[in-house]
Design a protein around this motif. Structure first.
Motif, short mmCIF file in Angstrom:
data_model
loop_
_atom_site.label_atom_id
_atom_site.label_comp_id
_atom_site.label_asym_id
_atom_site.label_seq_id
_atom_site.Cartn_x
_atom_site.Cartn_y
_atom_site.Cartn_z
N SER A 76 0.77 -48.56 -17.77
CA SER A 76 1.08 -49.19 -19.07
C SER A 76 0.83 -50.69 -19.05
CB SER A 76 2.54 -48.91 -19.43
OG SER A 76 3.40 -49.52 -18.50
N MET A 79 5.57 -41.72 -28.25
CA MET A 79 4.59 -42.80 -28.13
C MET A 79 3.50 -42.53 -29.14
SD MET A 79 4.38 -43.32 -24.00
CE MET A 79 3.73 -44.97 -24.06
N ALA A 132 3.22 -48.08 -28.19
CA ALA A 132 4.08 -47.50 -27.16
C ALA A 132 5.28 -46.82 -27.80
CB ALA A 132 4.55 -48.57 -26.19
N ASP A 174 2.70 -52.22 -25.15
CA ASP A 174 2.68 -52.85 -23.82
C ASP A 174 1.69 -53.99 -23.87
OD1 ASP A 174 4.38 -51.35 -21.98
OD2 ASP A 174 3.18 -49.66 -22.66
N LEU A 220 5.88 -55.54 -24.94
CA LEU A 220 6.78 -55.12 -23.86
C LEU A 220 6.43 -55.94 -22.62
CD1 LEU A 220 6.66 -51.34 -24.75
CD2 LEU A 220 8.42 -53.00 -25.36
N ARG A 238 3.60 -52.04 -9.04
CA ARG A 238 3.51 -52.85 -10.26
C ARG A 238 3.61 -54.34 -9.99
NH1 ARG A 238 6.81 -50.00 -15.15
NH2 ARG A 238 5.29 -51.10 -16.42
N LYS A 250 11.17 -57.34 -19.25
CA LYS A 250 11.55 -56.08 -18.61
C LYS A 250 11.41 -56.23 -17.11
CE LYS A 250 6.88 -54.16 -19.06
NZ LYS A 250 6.01 -53.26 -19.80
N ARG A 277 11.20 -43.94 -9.04
CA ARG A 277 11.84 -45.05 -9.76
C ARG A 277 12.93 -44.61 -10.73
NH1 ARG A 277 7.25 -46.83 -14.23
NH2 ARG A 277 6.75 -44.73 -14.91
N TYR A 336 14.44 -48.20 -15.01
CA TYR A 336 14.68 -46.76 -14.83
C TYR A 336 15.78 -46.46 -13.81
CZ TYR A 336 10.38 -45.18 -17.20
OH TYR A 336 9.42 -44.87 -18.12
#
Ligand code: BGC
Length: 755
Positions: free
Chosen positions: A84, A470, A480, A502, A551, A565, A598, A609, A645
């Motif tokens: 994303s 989405m 998103a 995103d 986001l 990430r 985020k 995650r 998450y």
């Protein structure tokens, strides 16, 4: 593998599409200085160069002689990471080779032809979602080509590339965190034939650099992932049009096992942050100075600077003098050593100079508030100062010179309370009748609370969910998710359907949008103004593309280089993260759009995650993992925020009343809307479960609205909790107020007419 006819057709069509898309982006966004305009392109090219970090240089760079460019990544350049946060439909990309060709670089033709031909025959692979390929197989260069090139020049440049992405961490394997066999073979072959070898690293986060001990490189330049203008920026740096000024946003260890987190990457279910407050350079500078390959904040230049500084009455006064021969920029970094059990160095301020011409200088003042010297005292639940301090100023954490020592009297600078759910507030928003619209609120005809008091239960409930999926038909294609005016009834009350897209590498939707450099690269620029300009550009595109909320920025710390990430996140340091995130938020806000920082918080690896528990001390939370968010929230007032998450000390982030209602809202004064990361795990506490539990925790909106992670369609559940007396109508109205307060600036008044 030879390319099939089908692959060739698909490749040709894709090229055509991007050409047309590029033209369309120019036409559609070309007005002003959004992406696609010459100014936009120039900004992204400059940005991609600003964060590149020069690690070694024996004066081979900038290149003035002919050179042979090796490595398939010159063609198959990684512009961003996967998932994303990287999946932007960028209208075009300039690969490293094309950037150099466009800049008329003196390239060895036979090597160029070899890679162009290879990459046309064997296109790079990306892999599927969560099964990303980290690197592409490196072809062996025929001996004959190596020999021909070596006759033309003594200089080779080798590009090594890596990418990773969402839902998959890097692995301690060849071709992932380590060099692949093909890459190693290429380096060996090139080293044998060329006197000078320059290494270019096209990576999204740190990989193993211990191979620097095995080969002799004349220069090492980390390009990171530079977005769609990556190739032009690489050419600017290599050919000396731009003087490198990027600085490492993470310390580079000698080897993986030297990292303080190496042993605590975690079991599937639990990640114990045993390194505590000693993350990254905080660990190395305190306990293991000799296990650092390149210190935090380090980066060379084509010129040289002399930095002098002194500490005077709450501020550092600095002078940066360019004593070299090229114009360039430097980063003044201020570190503190606090008393007691504290890291030997902590970054407390930084400033990037303007370009300084040879012989020129820049002088300035960096104010330092007392809070920057405070440590978190877990016994007192307070940030406090007291004892002997040393202040260091320099151009990286290791070489920074001591400029002052001083003592501070014991004093509590900020009294907090234990991180625990706050007592339930007495809220009273009694129901009232009326049929006002949100535009009436915007015009000041009615207060927000009164408006929420007029809403029926269905409306209140709908405001706690996104529009189910989405790519919602209520928003711009490829969104998103959509929240706010998700039902006809809410839209009839003038609540707009708010489109979220995103980030952070540009706008991810089904339309061409600018792909900006990865966050790791932007962090290494240490340049707040640059971040603001780049995200203002993204904000202008959002206005044209119909996206309200980006986001982004991604703010999780680089706790381990394996996190898939990391390219979306800035640094291992919370101050740098917080300052740059605040700058990004200001940029997005400047064009009327909104940011959604985020993932709050402690999502520091991708593996498992949505089940794993990040277990850490209150001090590490306060001083590291919350600190970046705190700076961002206090300095730039984002109206949205996304939870993570994972669990934090046993509680899922989307149920974490202590962090969301307690720290974020009560302590830091966040007044906006908190959304979940996409879907959530079920949970319960006492009589509260799932969405009622989430709303009680202060997490306003389940995104994208439907289905739990794993299984089951999920919408609703709040009215049941009301019926059973677990949740009150006042709480639901308060939830609605928090959502609508964040949305209010998007209300144009037209909602009353067009529904
Ligand atoms: C990611 C978020 C992202 C969201 C929407 C989630 O899987 O963790 O960062 O914003 O999807 O695409």
């Amino acid at each position: 593998m030879p390319r099939t006819v089908r692959q060739r057709i698909v490749g040709a069509l894709a090229k055509m599409y991007f050409k047309v898309a590029g033209r369309r982006l120019r036409q559609e966004l070309g007005g002003g200085d959004a992406g696609g305009s010459p100014q936009g392109e120039a900004l992204l090219r400059r940005a991609a160069a600003e964060g590149a970090v020069l690690l070694e240089n024996d004066k081979t760079l900038p290149l003035t002689r002919k050179f042979a460019l090796f490595g398939r990544t010159q063609k198959d350049t990684f512009y961003s990471g996967y998932g994303s946060g990287g999946d932007v439909l960028s209208p075009y990309h300039v690969c490293i080779l094309d950037g150099l060709i466009a800049a008329n670089a003196p390239l060895s033709e036979c090597v160029r032809a070899f890679y162009e031909d290879f990459s046309a025959r064997e296109p790079a692979r990306k892999g599927g979602w969560g099964d990303w390929d980290f690197s592409n197989p490196e072809p062996a260069v025929p001996e004959e080509i190596l020999n021909r090139a070596a006759e033309e020049t003594d200089t080779a440049v080798v590009v090594i590339g890596r990418a990773s992405g969402e839902d998959r961490d890097l692995e301690l394997e060849e071709g992932s965190y380590f060099l692949s066999r093909g890459e190693r073979a290429l380096l060996c072959a090139v080293e044998k034939k060329f006197q000078r070898v320059v290494l270019l690293l096209n990576i999204g986060g740190l990989i193993d650099l211990s191979f620097l001990d095995e080969f002799h490189f004349s220069a090492v330049l980390v390009l990171w992932q530079g977005g769609m203008e990556a190739g032009g920026a690489a050419a600017d740096l290599l050919l000396g049009k731009v003087c490198p000024s990027g600085k490492l946003a993470d310390a580079v260890p000698m080897s993986y096992s030297d990292l303080p987190t190496a042993a605590y990457y975690g079991s599937p279910a639990r990640v114990e942050y045993k390194e505590d407050i000693y993350l990254g350079y905080r660990h190395f500078e305190t306990f293991a100075q000799d296990r650092v390959r390149y210190p935090f904040g380090f980066g060379l230049s084509y010129t040289a600077f002399l930095v002098t500084a002194r500490y005077l009455g709450g501020a550092v006064e600095y002078c940066v003098r360019n004593v070299g021969t090229t114009s360039g920029r430097e980063v003044v970094q201020v570190y503190v050593q606090k008393p007691g059990d504290s890291p030997a160095r902590e970054l407390i301020a930084f400033h990037k100079t303007a370009p300084i011409p040879p012989g020129g200088e820049e002088r300035g003042r960096i104010p330092l508030e007392k809070r920057l010297f405070a440590s978190y005292d877990a016994a007192l639940h307070a940030f406090a100062v007291g004892g002997d301090y040393a202040l260091y100023v320099g151009t990286d954490v290791r070489s920074a010179d001591m400029v002052s020592t001083f003592s501070l009297k014991r004093e509590i600078v900020e009294q907090l309370s234990p991180i625990a759910p706050p007592p339930l507030e007495e809220i009273s928003i009694p129901a009232r009748t009326g049929s006002h619209t949100l535009s009436d609120v915007k015009r000041g005809e009615i207060g927000l609370e009164e408006f929420c008091a007029e809403l029926g239960l269905d409306d209140l409930e709908a405001l706690a969910y996104g529009a189910l999926k989405m790519d919602s038909p209520l928003g711009a294609p490829g969104n998103a998710g959509v929240m706010g005016g998700v039902t006809p009834s809410l839209r009839a009350r003038g609540v707009p359907a708010v489109t979220m897209t995103d980030g952070p590498s540009g706008i991810r939707m089904r339309a061409p949008c600018s792909l900006i450099p990865s966050a790791t690269l932007l962090a290494c620029s240490f340049d707040e103004e640059l971040l603001t300009s780049v995200y203002a550009l993204v904000g202008r595109e959002m206005a044209k593309r119909g996206s309200h909320v980006l986001l982004a920025p991604g703010m999780n710390l680089h706790r381990t280089p394996l996190c898939g990430r990391n390219f979306e996140y800035f640094s291992e340091d919370p101050l740098l993260t917080g300052k740059l995130a605040a700058a990004a938020v200001r940029g997005i806000h400047s064009s009327g759009a909104a940011a959604c920082p985020k993932h709050f918080c402690c999502n520091n690896r991708e593996f498992n995650r949505s089940r794993s528990d990040s277990v850490l001390s209150e001090r590490a939370l306060r001083e590291l993992y919350l600190a970046g968010f705190e700076i961002c929230v206090k300095e730039s007032r984002p109206r949205f925020l996304m939870t993570s998450y994972n669990k934090i000390n046993g509680v899922y982030a989307h149920y974490h009343e202590a962090l969301v209602r307690g720290v974020l809202r009560r302590e830091w004064g966040f007044e906006g809307c908190v959304v979940t990361d996409w879907w959530m795990r079920r949970g319960k506490r006492g009589g509260l479960k799932n969405n009622a539990y989430r709303v009680r925790a202060g997490v306003n909106v389940l995104m994208p609205g439907g289905t739990y992670i794993g299984k089951g369609y999920q919408y609703g559940g709040l009215k049941g909790a009301l019926r059973r007396g677990r949740l009150t109508q006042d709480e639901l109205r308060k939830n609605a107020c928090e959502v609508l307060r964040a949305i209010l600036p998007f209300v144009t008044g037209e909602e009353d007419v067009v529904r």
